[in-house]
Structure formats: structure tokens, C-alpha cells
Design a protein around this motif. Structure first.
Motif, PDB file in Angstrom:
ATOM      1  N   THR A  96       0.870  -1.175   0.000  1.00 38.45           N
ATOM      2  CA  THR A  96       0.000   0.000   0.000  1.00 38.45           C
ATOM      3  C   THR A  96       0.910   1.228   0.000  1.00 38.45           C
ATOM      4  O   THR A  96       2.132   1.101   0.138  1.00 38.45           O
ATOM      5  N   PRO A  97       0.343   2.417  -0.147  1.00 42.89           N
ATOM      6  CA  PRO A  97       1.204   3.611  -0.080  1.00 42.89           C
ATOM      7  C   PRO A  97       1.992   3.723   1.219  1.00 42.89           C
ATOM      8  O   PRO A  97       3.009   4.419   1.266  1.00 42.89           O
ATOM      9  N   TYR A  98       1.529   3.008   2.261  1.00 46.05           N
ATOM     10  CA  TYR A  98       2.187   3.146   3.570  1.00 46.05           C
ATOM     11  C   TYR A  98       2.774   1.832   4.089  1.00 46.05           C
ATOM     12  O   TYR A  98       3.369   1.814   5.160  1.00 46.05           O
ATOM     13  N   LYS A  99       2.599   0.757   3.355  1.00 41.53           N
ATOM     14  CA  LYS A  99       3.111  -0.537   3.810  1.00 41.53           C
ATOM     15  C   LYS A  99       3.911  -1.211   2.709  1.00 41.53           C
ATOM     16  O   LYS A  99       3.591  -1.101   1.527  1.00 41.53           O
ATOM     17  N   LYS A 100       4.937  -1.948   3.126  1.00 44.16           N
ATOM     18  CA  LYS A 100       5.750  -2.704   2.171  1.00 44.16           C
ATOM     19  C   LYS A 100       4.935  -3.872   1.611  1.00 44.16           C
ATOM     20  O   LYS A 100       3.963  -4.311   2.222  1.00 44.16           O
ATOM     21  N   PRO A 101       5.348  -4.401   0.456  1.00 39.14           N
ATOM     22  CA  PRO A 101       4.614  -5.527  -0.140  1.00 39.14           C
ATOM     23  C   PRO A 101       4.555  -6.730   0.796  1.00 39.14           C
ATOM     24  O   PRO A 101       5.539  -7.064   1.458  1.00 39.14           O
ATOM     25  N   ASN A 102       3.401  -7.368   0.825  1.00 43.39           N
ATOM     26  CA  ASN A 102       3.224  -8.591   1.622  1.00 43.39           C
ATOM     27  C   ASN A 102       3.678  -9.780   0.776  1.00 43.39           C
ATOM     28  O   ASN A 102       2.968 -10.220  -0.122  1.00 43.39           O
ATOM     29  N   GLN A 103       4.867 -10.293   1.074  1.00 45.46           N
ATOM     30  CA  GLN A 103       5.448 -11.373   0.275  1.00 45.46           C
ATOM     31  C   GLN A 103       4.744 -12.709   0.492  1.00 45.46           C
ATOM     32  O   GLN A 103       4.923 -13.640  -0.307  1.00 45.46           O
ATOM     33  N   TYR A 104       3.929 -12.813   1.527  1.00 46.02           N
ATOM     34  CA  TYR A 104       3.279 -14.085   1.836  1.00 46.02           C
ATOM     35  C   TYR A 104       1.908 -14.220   1.193  1.00 46.02           C
ATOM     36  O   TYR A 104       1.290 -15.275   1.280  1.00 46.02           O
ATOM     37  N   LYS A 105       1.415 -13.179   0.529  1.00 46.49           N
ATOM     38  CA  LYS A 105       0.142 -13.251  -0.179  1.00 46.49           C
ATOM     39  C   LYS A 105       0.282 -12.652  -1.579  1.00 46.49           C
ATOM     40  O   LYS A 105      -0.384 -11.676  -1.923  1.00 46.49           O
ATOM     41  N   PRO A 106       1.131 -13.252  -2.401  1.00 46.70           N
ATOM     42  CA  PRO A 106       1.325 -12.696  -3.743  1.00 46.70           C
ATOM     43  C   PRO A 106       0.247 -13.167  -4.721  1.00 46.70           C
ATOM     44  O   PRO A 106      -0.455 -14.149  -4.470  1.00 46.70           O
ATOM     45  N   SER A 107       0.136 -12.456  -5.826  1.00 45.52           N
ATOM     46  CA  SER A 107      -0.680 -12.905  -6.955  1.00 45.52           C
ATOM     47  C   SER A 107       0.240 -13.571  -7.966  1.00 45.52           C
ATOM     48  O   SER A 107       1.388 -13.159  -8.140  1.00 45.52           O
ATOM     49  N   TYR A 108      -0.280 -14.586  -8.647  1.00 47.77           N
ATOM     50  CA  TYR A 108       0.467 -15.247  -9.720  1.00 47.77           C
ATOM     51  C   TYR A 108      -0.287 -15.104 -11.024  1.00 47.77           C
ATOM     52  O   TYR A 108      -1.498 -15.307 -11.084  1.00 47.77           O
ATOM     53  N   VAL A 109       0.435 -14.753 -12.055  1.00 47.86           N
ATOM     54  CA  VAL A 109      -0.129 -14.612 -13.396  1.00 47.86           C
ATOM     55  C   VAL A 109       0.682 -15.497 -14.331  1.00 47.86           C
ATOM     56  O   VAL A 109       1.920 -15.451 -14.320  1.00 47.86           O
ATOM     57  N   VAL A 110      -0.005 -16.313 -15.127  1.00 48.76           N
ATOM     58  CA  VAL A 110       0.660 -17.148 -16.136  1.00 48.76           C
ATOM     59  C   VAL A 110       0.121 -16.720 -17.502  1.00 48.76           C
ATOM     60  O   VAL A 110      -1.069 -16.872 -17.778  1.00 48.76           O
ATOM     61  N   TYR A 111       1.007 -16.185 -18.318  1.00 45.89           N
ATOM     62  CA  TYR A 111       0.611 -15.699 -19.644  1.00 45.89           C
ATOM     63  C   TYR A 111       1.413 -16.436 -20.708  1.00 45.89           C
ATOM     64  O   TYR A 111       2.634 -16.456 -20.667  1.00 45.89           O
ATOM     65  N   HIS A 112       0.698 -17.039 -21.659  1.00 45.66           N
ATOM     66  CA  HIS A 112       1.355 -17.677 -22.793  1.00 45.66           C
ATOM     67  C   HIS A 112       1.409 -16.663 -23.929  1.00 45.66           C
ATOM     68  O   HIS A 112       0.380 -16.226 -24.438  1.00 45.66           O
TER      69      HIS A 112
END
Length: 345
Positions: free
Chosen positions: A138-154
Motif C-alpha cells: 500500500t502507499p504506507y506498507k511494504k509488499p506482503n510477500q506471503y500473499k502474492p498474486s500469480y499470473v501465467v501468460y502464454h
């Protein structure tokens, strides 16, 4: 090495089965062969994870390197996540050469133009699949590495597979980054979900096809007849089961079905009633939303007729789900996932 990076690497190693740790670290390629030789994998996993962290400290690992290890784990154990399919659409039929460097640059630019605290990691695989890991902040918090999104694009296909741990407010931003980076105009969720990423690929890439075959061999296990049974009833039952089997093979084929867990589409139909009854004042279509869910949806549908729970042949509304999924933009009009301001020009 930052303490948060060390802890993330430690937890990632703890998720990996003991006999696969060295193999995944080799795929990672961050540690040298000499460092891997010193690793003792015959101790408890907590001790192994601590040793891996110490080796990573020697190489000054950062969060991007740690994220690559996480991608490798999720690529191997992709069935641990729930995947949704999205289909993109071009404004014209023009074909363009795909540039992976340009794709990455555009994707990162769109996300970071709105959200500064975000970690974006790419990894390419041999089947033209680009795996993207996004850890959101968020603008005030660092990225949460334990809840990432995954995208697979061919690359050079209109299909994107997303496993999201993301606030709904960030989903339009992710979709905008995808269509801009891949030079498409619009993106929509196909409303097909499954833990089996490969099954979803089989459906949308048409690697799964319904084999329309004629049933010619007798059913196994149908030769056991009750003592003193009426031969006409036995023959009628056998013929009916053969008919159901033949129709079922025509609808679903003889091979295993892709593992689909969720499907949804909209129905629009007209009521048929006696005009004298005057049930409807206006002749407007009846609209409804049809949802299907099951641990193995297509196999469940395939078993309905043989189990006597539905007549054969099944309704096309049930047997056409994979076909409708592949022609999503042709059969359904739906509002865009995000406001018009997010649609690529």
C-alpha cells in the motif's frame, strides 16, 4: 541480507518436501554447485532451511531472488492454488511479434505508476509461459510477500491464468497492466476456475477435444445375469446401458476429462405458455445466472447418465461448457471488469 528476506527464504524452503529441496535449489540457480555440495539434506527441515539462509547470506540475496525460488515452488506445485481464466481481445485482427523485454517493461511501468510498493518478478518457461509474481503493498506498507498474486501468460495467445491474493481494488490495475503490456484492448474473466492449471489450459488451448466415437464393444461386467431372470428384461437393460454409454462417449469422449472445478454462464430464454393463461404481460426473456461447482466438474457431468441421475443424452447446456469457454467473447456480452477509463485505447 535483510532479515525479512532471510525469513522469507527460510519459510519457502520449509514448504518444499525434504527430498526435493536440493533439486529446487538447483533449478533456482542462485547458489553455486560448491555451496549446494555443503548442504546436508539428511537433517530436520528447520536445520536445512537455516543452512540455506546462511548460504544465501554469502551471496547477498535480495527479495527478487527469493521471489524466483517461490515461483519455482509454485510452478511445480501449481495445484495448491486456485486458478481463474481471463481472455483478452484485440480491437482488430492484426498480429504482432511478441517482445518479452517490452512486455516486462510495460507491465512494470503500469503497476508502478499507480502503486509504488509492489514487488514484480518474472520467470520464463520453455512452453512460452511467462510466470509473473506480484507482491502487493500500500502507499504506507511494504509488499506482503506471503500473499502474492500469480499470473501465467502464454505469449501470443489471448489467455491469462491468474491466482490472486489481491484486494479487489488492485484487480483493475493488474488487468490494465496485462492488456497494455500484451497489446490487447480488453480483458474479461471467463468464469472457469480450477486448482488444475493444466486442465484449464487443455480447455482454452483446445488440447482437450470431445471424441465423437461409435460404441462397438460390449460393456464389461454386464454378462452376469440374475438366476431365473426374464431374458427380455436382461436384454432391454443391456441395450439401454449400451445406448447410454454410446451417447456418453459421443458427448465426452473416452479419455479422462480436464479437471474443472467451477463454471458459470448466463442464460436467456423465453417462457412458453398457453396464451389464454396470460402468465406474462410482456414478452420479455427470462434471464438467470447458471453456476456449476464440483471437485471434478466434467467427470461429474459425465457420470450423471450412467448413474441414472439424468437422461441420455445430456442437455447441451451441460455438455457444451468446454466449448462455450473457448468461444467466450462470441457468446456473451458483459460489462468490462474495470471502468472504461481502464480499457486500453
Amino acid at each position: 541480507m535483510d532479515e525479512t528476506v532471510a525469513e522469507y527464504i527460510r519459510r519457502t524452503v520449509l514448504k518444499i518436501p525434504r527430498d526435493e529441496i536440493k533439486m529446487m535449489l538447483e533449478k533456482w540457480g542462485f547458489l553455486s554447485e560448491a555451496q549446494l555440495q555443503t548442504l546436508n539434506c539428511h537433517q530436520i527441515k528447520d536445520s536445512i532451511s537455516q543452512e540455506v539462509v546462511q548460504l544465501c547470506e554469502e551471496n547477498s540475496a535480495d527479495i527478487k531472488q527469493a521471489a524466483v525460488l517461490d515461483i519455482i515452488y509454485n510452478h511445480i506445485y501449481q495445484n495448491k492454488r486456485m486458478w481463474s481464466v481471463y481472455q483478452m481481445k484485440k480491437s482488430g485482427e492484426e498480429l504482432e511479434n511478441f517482445d518479452i523485454t517490452d512486455f516486462k517493461k510495460k507491465f512494470k511501468r503500469i503497476l508502478r505508476s499507480t502503486l509504488k510498493n509492489v514487488t514484480i518478478t518474472f520467470k520464463e518457461y520453455e512452453d512460452n509461459a511467462i510466470w509473473i509474481r506480484i507482491a502487493w503493498g500500500t502507499p504506507y506498507k511494504k509488499p506482503n510477500q506471503y500473499k502474492p498474486s500469480y499470473v501465467v501468460y502464454h505469449s501470443q495467445t489471448p489467455y491469462v491464468f491468474i491466482s490472486a491474493s489481491v484486494l479487489k481494488s488492485n484487480m483493475p490495475l493488474l488487468c490494465q497492466a496485462l492488456i497494455v503490456a500484451s497489446n490487447y484492448h480488453d480483458i474479461r474473466e471467463m468464469e472457469l476456475r480450477s486448482h488444475s492449471l493444466n486442465s484449464l489450459k487443455d480447455i482454452v488451448f483446445k488440447r482437450y477435444s470431445q471424441n465423437f466415437q461409435t460404441y462397438t464393444t460390449p460393456l464389461q461386467g454386464e454378462n452376469v445375469e440374475p438366476e431365473n431372470a426374464d431374458i427380455r428384461i436382461v436384454q432391454e437393460n443391456r441395450s439401454e446401458k449400451e445406448r447410454i454409454h454410446r451417447l456418453n462417449q459421443g458427448d465426452f469422449g473416452s479419455g479422462p476429462q480436464p479437471k474443472l472445478e467451477f463454471a458459470q454462464y448466463r442464460l436467456e430464454t423465453m417462457f412458453k405458455s398457453d396464451p389464454k393463461m396470460d402468465v406474462l404481460d410482456k414478452k420479455e426473456p427470462f434471464r438467470c445466472l447458471v453456476k456449476f461447482s464440483s471437485p471434478h466438474l466434467l467427470e461429474s457431468l459425465k457420470s450423471l447418465a450412467p448413474a441414472g441421475m439424468a437422461d441420455a443424452p445430456l442437455s447441451p447446456l451441460l455438455t457444451c461448457i468446454p466449448h462455450k469457454a473457448r468461444n467466450y467473447f462470441k457468446i456473451r456480452e458483459k460489462k468490462s471488469l474495470f471502468p472504461e477509463s481502464f480499457v486500453s485505447p
